[in-house]
Design a protein around this motif. Structure first.
Motif, PDB file in Angstrom:
ATOM      1  N   ASN A   6       0.833  -1.201   0.000  1.00 22.28           N
ATOM      2  CA  ASN A   6       0.000   0.000   0.000  1.00 22.28           C
ATOM      3  C   ASN A   6       0.871   1.256   0.000  1.00 22.28           C
ATOM      4  O   ASN A   6       1.827   1.360   0.784  1.00 22.28           O
ATOM      5  N   ILE A   7       0.515   2.182  -0.881  1.00 19.61           N
ATOM      6  CA  ILE A   7       1.272   3.418  -1.049  1.00 19.61           C
ATOM      7  C   ILE A   7       0.381   4.628  -0.801  1.00 19.61           C
ATOM      8  O   ILE A   7      -0.720   4.712  -1.356  1.00 19.61           O
ATOM      9  N   GLU A 101      -4.629   6.589  -1.282  1.00 20.48           N
ATOM     10  CA  GLU A 101      -3.729   5.446  -1.362  1.00 20.48           C
ATOM     11  C   GLU A 101      -3.948   4.633  -2.625  1.00 20.48           C
ATOM     12  O   GLU A 101      -5.066   4.561  -3.146  1.00 20.48           O
ATOM     13  N   ILE A 125      11.265   3.026  -5.032  1.00 15.90           N
ATOM     14  CA  ILE A 125      10.481   4.074  -4.377  1.00 15.90           C
ATOM     15  C   ILE A 125      11.367   4.915  -3.468  1.00 15.90           C
ATOM     16  O   ILE A 125      11.265   6.152  -3.435  1.00 15.90           O
ATOM     17  N   ASN A 129      12.075   8.883  -3.703  1.00 16.44           N
ATOM     18  CA  ASN A 129      11.816   9.781  -2.569  1.00 16.44           C
ATOM     19  C   ASN A 129      13.031  10.630  -2.231  1.00 16.44           C
ATOM     20  O   ASN A 129      12.901  11.793  -1.827  1.00 16.44           O
ATOM     21  N   LEU A 137       6.468   9.085  -2.130  1.00 17.92           N
ATOM     22  CA  LEU A 137       5.514   7.985  -2.053  1.00 17.92           C
ATOM     23  C   LEU A 137       5.787   7.244  -0.750  1.00 17.92           C
ATOM     24  O   LEU A 137       6.883   6.743  -0.532  1.00 17.92           O
ATOM     25  N   LYS A 138       4.793   7.195   0.116  1.00 19.87           N
ATOM     26  CA  LYS A 138       4.984   6.594   1.433  1.00 19.87           C
ATOM     27  C   LYS A 138       4.394   5.194   1.463  1.00 19.87           C
ATOM     28  O   LYS A 138       3.221   4.996   1.142  1.00 19.87           O
ATOM     29  N   ILE A 139       5.207   4.222   1.833  1.00 18.98           N
ATOM     30  CA  ILE A 139       4.726   2.850   1.989  1.00 18.98           C
ATOM     31  C   ILE A 139       3.995   2.751   3.313  1.00 18.98           C
ATOM     32  O   ILE A 139       4.557   3.050   4.376  1.00 18.98           O
TER      33      ILE A 139
END
Length: 245
Positions: A6-7, A101, A125, A129, A137-139
């Motif tokens: 999930n991002i 998301e 990713i 970043n 993009l945050k996991i």
């Protein structure tokens, strides 16, 4: 085997989550655009391409119940991207999970290759970043791995965000030995200089002990350094059932 990542999408200049078109541009910057992918301007053609490329992923999504069938249909309707990670031969697709998301669904028949594909995606990713800190993009959460036909994850992974914290987990004993060895080395060395006389048995014993502490400290420091540089994984994998007890 399937994996879910999930991002969380970044915000644009108006403090709104970026749209699908800008997300496509980010994926292209990351290096995930296939050579045969059509322009995203033609939404229908682009979606048909993604559905076709993601076919193997859909084929392995369970649909034994009405709920699973509805979930699979919802995923098809919300697909926004599909490509592959060539180094591990891993196929993936991206769906709009929520407004903020997106969800990457990775597919590879071999668990080792699937984990390698997840690692490759995380590294890409992370690299993006670092170069674009204003729109990262945050996991979000864990990376879950599912066996074919199952909706309960068998393996889960946590992205290692802080290498030092991970090093403390992996090499905590050596860190303790390094610290204790350093303290004892100074204590024994000071005692040998100020409290014992040269040539006595006590002086020899203390000297050998201080040398042993210094050696143990050096070995442990090198072990910690090696763990920090090469042993710390990008993703820390654990069996999901271990988290339930």
């Amino acid at each position: 085997m399937r994996a879910l990542v999930n991002i969380q999408l970044p915000l644009d200049d108006n403090e709104q989550y970026i749209d699908t078109k800008e997300f496509h541009q980010i994926l292209q910057l990351i290096g995930l655009r296939p050579r045969d992918m059509p322009p995203s301007d033609d939404e229908q053609k682009f979606k048909e391409y993604c559905l076709r490329r993601a076919g193997p992923v859909f084929d392995r999504m369970p649909e034994n119940t009405e709920e699973e069938k509805a979930r699979k249909q919802h995923t098809k309707e919300n697909i926004v991207y599909a490509s592959d990670l060539p180094q591990s031969n891993t196929i993936f697709m991206v769906t709009a999970h929520t407004e903020s998301e997106c969800r990457f669904r990775l597919l590879n028949p071999k668990i080792e290759s699937l984990q390698e594909g997840a690692k490759d995606l995380v590294l890409k990713i992370n690299h993006y970043n670092e170069e674009h800190p204003n729109k990262p993009l945050k996991i979000v959460g864990k990376i879950d791995i599912f066996e074919h036909g199952l909706e309960e994850s068998t393996i889960s992974g946590i992205v290692v965000k802080n290498r030092w914290d991970a090093t403390k987990t992996i090499a905590g004993r050596d860190i303790l030995i390094s610290f204790v060895g350093l303290v004892l080395f100074f204590i024994l060395t000071s005692a040998n200089i100020f409290l014992t006389k040269d040539g006595t048995i006590l002086h020899t014993i203390v000297d050998r002990l201080s040398t042993a502490m210094f050696t143990a400290m050096i070995v442990s420091v090198l072990t910690v350094y090696y763990a920090y540089r090469s042993v710390v994984p990008v993703i820390q994998w654990t069996a999901s059932y271990e988290n339930k007890f």
